[in-house]
Design a protein around this motif. Sequence first.
Motif, PDB file in Angstrom:
ATOM      1  N   ASN A  83      10.309  30.170 -20.709  1.00  0.00           N
ATOM      2  CA  ASN A  83       9.748  30.517 -19.386  1.00  0.00           C
ATOM      3  C   ASN A  83      10.399  29.837 -18.294  1.00  0.00           C
ATOM      4  O   ASN A  83      10.389  30.145 -17.132  1.00  0.00           O
ATOM      5  N   ALA A  84      10.883  28.674 -18.678  1.00  0.00           N
ATOM      6  CA  ALA A  84      11.649  27.941 -17.638  1.00  0.00           C
ATOM      7  C   ALA A  84      12.689  26.982 -18.221  1.00  0.00           C
ATOM      8  O   ALA A  84      13.113  26.814 -19.360  1.00  0.00           O
ATOM      9  N   ASP A  85      13.863  26.908 -17.252  1.00  0.00           N
ATOM     10  CA  ASP A  85      15.109  26.312 -17.834  1.00  0.00           C
ATOM     11  C   ASP A  85      15.050  24.937 -17.066  1.00  0.00           C
ATOM     12  O   ASP A  85      14.845  24.777 -15.926  1.00  0.00           O
ATOM     13  N   PHE A  86      15.566  23.936 -17.347  1.00  0.00           N
ATOM     14  CA  PHE A  86      15.640  22.555 -16.892  1.00  0.00           C
ATOM     15  C   PHE A  86      17.201  22.022 -17.312  1.00  0.00           C
ATOM     16  O   PHE A  86      17.697  21.967 -18.506  1.00  0.00           O
ATOM     17  N   ASN A  87      18.079  21.992 -16.103  1.00  0.00           N
ATOM     18  CA  ASN A  87      19.327  21.705 -16.429  1.00  0.00           C
ATOM     19  C   ASN A  87      19.750  20.274 -15.654  1.00  0.00           C
ATOM     20  O   ASN A  87      19.112  20.155 -14.453  1.00  0.00           O
ATOM     21  N   ILE A  88      20.342  19.498 -16.244  1.00  0.00           N
ATOM     22  CA  ILE A  88      20.786  18.203 -15.630  1.00  0.00           C
ATOM     23  C   ILE A  88      22.455  18.100 -15.889  1.00  0.00           C
ATOM     24  O   ILE A  88      22.868  18.310 -16.865  1.00  0.00           O
ATOM     25  N   SER A  89      23.074  17.500 -14.691  1.00  0.00           N
ATOM     26  CA  SER A  89      24.260  17.141 -14.810  1.00  0.00           C
ATOM     27  C   SER A  89      24.345  15.714 -14.621  1.00  0.00           C
ATOM     28  O   SER A  89      24.054  15.345 -13.640  1.00  0.00           O
ATOM     29  N   LEU A  90      25.307  14.910 -15.316  1.00  0.00           N
ATOM     30  CA  LEU A  90      25.527  13.712 -15.064  1.00  0.00           C
ATOM     31  C   LEU A  90      26.650  13.610 -14.298  1.00  0.00           C
ATOM     32  O   LEU A  90      27.678  13.773 -14.572  1.00  0.00           O
ATOM     33  N   LEU A  91      26.727  13.242 -13.083  1.00  0.00           N
ATOM     34  CA  LEU A  91      27.721  13.155 -11.807  1.00  0.00           C
ATOM     35  C   LEU A  91      28.399  11.941 -11.877  1.00  0.00           C
ATOM     36  O   LEU A  91      29.703  12.213 -11.907  1.00  0.00           O
ATOM     37  N   SER A  92      27.861  10.735 -11.899  1.00  0.00           N
ATOM     38  CA  SER A  92      28.599   9.664 -11.928  1.00  0.00           C
ATOM     39  C   SER A  92      27.845   8.432 -12.490  1.00  0.00           C
ATOM     40  O   SER A  92      26.594   8.395 -12.684  1.00  0.00           O
TER      41      SER A  92
END
Length: 172
Positions: A83-92
């Motif tokens: 029902n939902a998506d959770f996205n994370i990007s480790l930027l620095s």
Amino acid sequence: MLKSSKCFRLCSIGLLVLCAIILSGCYSFTASTLPSHIKTVNIHEVEDKTLDPVLANDIYTAVVDMFKKNAGGVRVVKSDEANADFNISLLSYTNKPMDYNSNSDVESYRVTIRVSVKFYDNVKNRIIYESKSLSAEGTYDVQANETEDRHGQARAIEKLQDLIITNALAKW
């Protein structure tokens, strides 16, 4: 008449104190505060732009744990049907000296983790929460035998969890 007025005032104060005691601690993020249509969330692996896969995995694990603890009515699944998506990007990620002693030796360091977060409602096709730059810091004291990964990173990740709870789950 004076006695009944005093009794009324004491009873009113007592009732207010009782209400304050009962209501303190009632605020938390639970399934009841989430939209009823969101029953599942797919928390994607952290996209790592820092070439530190261990840190990315630690952040992923912390976010999964956060959801299980704070959104108990929502199941974490690995499915495109969530029902939902959770996205994370480790930027620095940085680890820099913070404090020095009189001999110019480093006493403590500051770890800074910066991520982007996107929480998307697949049912209503809308963004629940998004931040292109969310950062948290954690310090560690080398004089106290603390280490970068066990203390500095862990403290920064814990602060990230708090920020995500405050921002993402509170938006529901």
